[in-house]
Structures are given as C-alpha cells and as structure tokens.
Design a protein around this motif. Structure first.
Motif, PDB file in Angstrom:
ATOM      1  N   VAL A  63      45.569  31.418  22.559  1.00 45.51           N
ATOM      2  CA  VAL A  63      45.477  32.871  22.501  1.00 45.51           C
ATOM      3  C   VAL A  63      44.003  33.219  22.342  1.00 45.51           C
ATOM      4  N   PHE A  64      43.479  34.022  23.258  1.00 40.91           N
ATOM      5  CA  PHE A  64      42.066  34.374  23.175  1.00 40.91           C
ATOM      6  C   PHE A  64      41.830  35.764  23.740  1.00 40.91           C
ATOM      7  N   GLY A  65      40.752  36.384  23.316  1.00 41.82           N
ATOM      8  CA  GLY A  65      40.449  37.734  23.760  1.00 41.82           C
ATOM      9  C   GLY A  65      38.965  38.003  23.716  1.00 41.82           C
ATOM     10  N   GLU A  66      38.641  39.261  23.912  1.00 39.88           N
ATOM     11  CA  GLU A  66      37.236  39.652  23.903  1.00 39.88           C
ATOM     12  C   GLU A  66      37.109  41.009  23.234  1.00 39.88           C
ATOM     13  N   SER A  67      36.155  41.118  22.334  1.00 45.61           N
ATOM     14  CA  SER A  67      35.848  42.383  21.659  1.00 45.61           C
ATOM     15  C   SER A  67      37.096  43.037  21.067  1.00 45.61           C
ATOM     16  N   LEU A  68      37.812  42.302  20.232  1.00 43.03           N
ATOM     17  CA  LEU A  68      38.992  42.878  19.602  1.00 43.03           C
ATOM     18  C   LEU A  68      38.562  43.986  18.651  1.00 43.03           C
ATOM     19  N   PRO A  69      39.296  45.102  18.624  1.00 45.55           N
ATOM     20  CA  PRO A  69      38.871  46.239  17.815  1.00 45.55           C
ATOM     21  C   PRO A  69      38.886  45.995  16.308  1.00 45.55           C
ATOM     22  N   LYS A  70      39.796  45.129  15.839  1.00 47.48           N
ATOM     23  CA  LYS A  70      39.889  44.880  14.401  1.00 47.48           C
ATOM     24  C   LYS A  70      39.768  43.387  14.132  1.00 47.48           C
ATOM     25  N   ASP A  71      39.220  43.054  12.968  1.00 45.37           N
ATOM     26  CA  ASP A  71      39.059  41.650  12.596  1.00 45.37           C
ATOM     27  C   ASP A  71      40.389  40.918  12.512  1.00 45.37           C
ATOM     28  N   ASN A  72      41.470  41.616  12.142  1.00 47.43           N
ATOM     29  CA  ASN A  72      42.750  40.950  11.968  1.00 47.43           C
ATOM     30  C   ASN A  72      43.588  40.890  13.241  1.00 47.43           C
ATOM     31  N   ASP A  73      43.076  41.371  14.368  1.00 49.97           N
ATOM     32  CA  ASP A  73      43.857  41.368  15.602  1.00 49.97           C
ATOM     33  C   ASP A  73      44.205  39.961  16.067  1.00 49.97           C
ATOM     34  N   LEU A  74      43.293  39.014  15.969  1.00 45.43           N
ATOM     35  CA  LEU A  74      43.593  37.642  16.389  1.00 45.43           C
ATOM     36  C   LEU A  74      44.734  37.096  15.536  1.00 45.43           C
ATOM     37  N   GLN A  75      44.694  37.322  14.247  1.00 48.60           N
ATOM     38  CA  GLN A  75      45.770  36.909  13.344  1.00 48.60           C
ATOM     39  C   GLN A  75      47.098  37.528  13.787  1.00 48.60           C
ATOM     40  N   SER A  76      47.104  38.808  14.088  1.00 48.27           N
ATOM     41  CA  SER A  76      48.327  39.499  14.496  1.00 48.27           C
ATOM     42  C   SER A  76      48.888  38.931  15.794  1.00 48.27           C
ATOM     43  N   PHE A  77      48.027  38.726  16.779  1.00 42.15           N
ATOM     44  CA  PHE A  77      48.487  38.184  18.056  1.00 42.15           C
ATOM     45  C   PHE A  77      48.976  36.748  17.914  1.00 42.15           C
ATOM     46  N   ALA A  78      48.315  35.960  17.084  1.00 42.25           N
ATOM     47  CA  ALA A  78      48.734  34.573  16.868  1.00 42.25           C
ATOM     48  C   ALA A  78      50.105  34.543  16.188  1.00 42.25           C
ATOM     49  N   THR A  79      50.299  35.366  15.183  1.00 46.54           N
ATOM     50  CA  THR A  79      51.598  35.439  14.496  1.00 46.54           C
ATOM     51  C   THR A  79      52.685  35.883  15.459  1.00 46.54           C
ATOM     52  N   PHE A  80      52.398  36.867  16.271  1.00 48.38           N
ATOM     53  CA  PHE A  80      53.341  37.355  17.284  1.00 48.38           C
ATOM     54  C   PHE A  80      53.729  36.233  18.240  1.00 48.38           C
TER      55      PHE A  80
END
Length: 99
Positions: free
Chosen positions: A66-83
C-alpha cells in the motif's frame, strides 16, 4: 493510494515473497525512513520516502503493498493499511469484502 496484492500458496512462500518485496523497495529508496504502522497484519514494513509513504503487509498467504503520495493526514497510511488488512481477512473467510 495504490494497492498491490500478491497471493501465495503457503505462509512460508508468502514470507519469502514479502522479504523479497521489502528488499526491492528499500534498495530503490536508500533515503527512506522507517515508520510505525500497526494494522493487525502478521508482518509489517512501513517507510516514508519524502512525501511517498508506503507499507508492505503480510496477512497469512497474502502480501499487500500500500503506497501513496502526499497524503493529507499523517494517519492516512495507517487507516489505509488497516482497511486493507480487514478486506484480506474478510475475503479469507469466504465473504465478499465489498458486501
């Protein structure tokens, strides 16, 4: 966010696949900084490469990147990984994760 999923025939093969994927990712990103992501996966490797965070997750015989670019919030990666972990677990029980 981008999601890549690889399914293996055994947990041992998934562990080898994850190790190889993590090695390839880190070889290509020498300046990447480690991150802590707790998404409930069996194994996790998370990093930030500038404004491109990513996480590799192993859930049983499935390896997800799971990877992205310029996520708006610091916790977005955590949220997407949990999802993603939740969806893998739902599918593993034979249920449609989109239902």
């Amino acid at each position: 966010m981008d999601f890549e999923l690889l399914a293996y025939d055994s947990i041992d093969n998934a562990k080898v696949g994850m190790k190889s994927m993590v090695s390839d990712i880190h070889d290509g990103k020498p300046d990447a900084k480690p991150l802590t992501v707790d998404a409930g996966a069996d194994e996790t490797d998370a990093y930030a490469d500038g404004d491109r965070p990513g996480v590799v997750l192993r859930v049983g015989t499935v390896v997800a990147f799971v990877f992205g670019e310029s996520l708006p919030k610091d916790n977005d990666l955590q949220s997407f990984a949990t999802f993603q972990v939740q969806r893998i677990n739902t599918a593993a029980t034979g249920k449609n994760p989109d239902a």
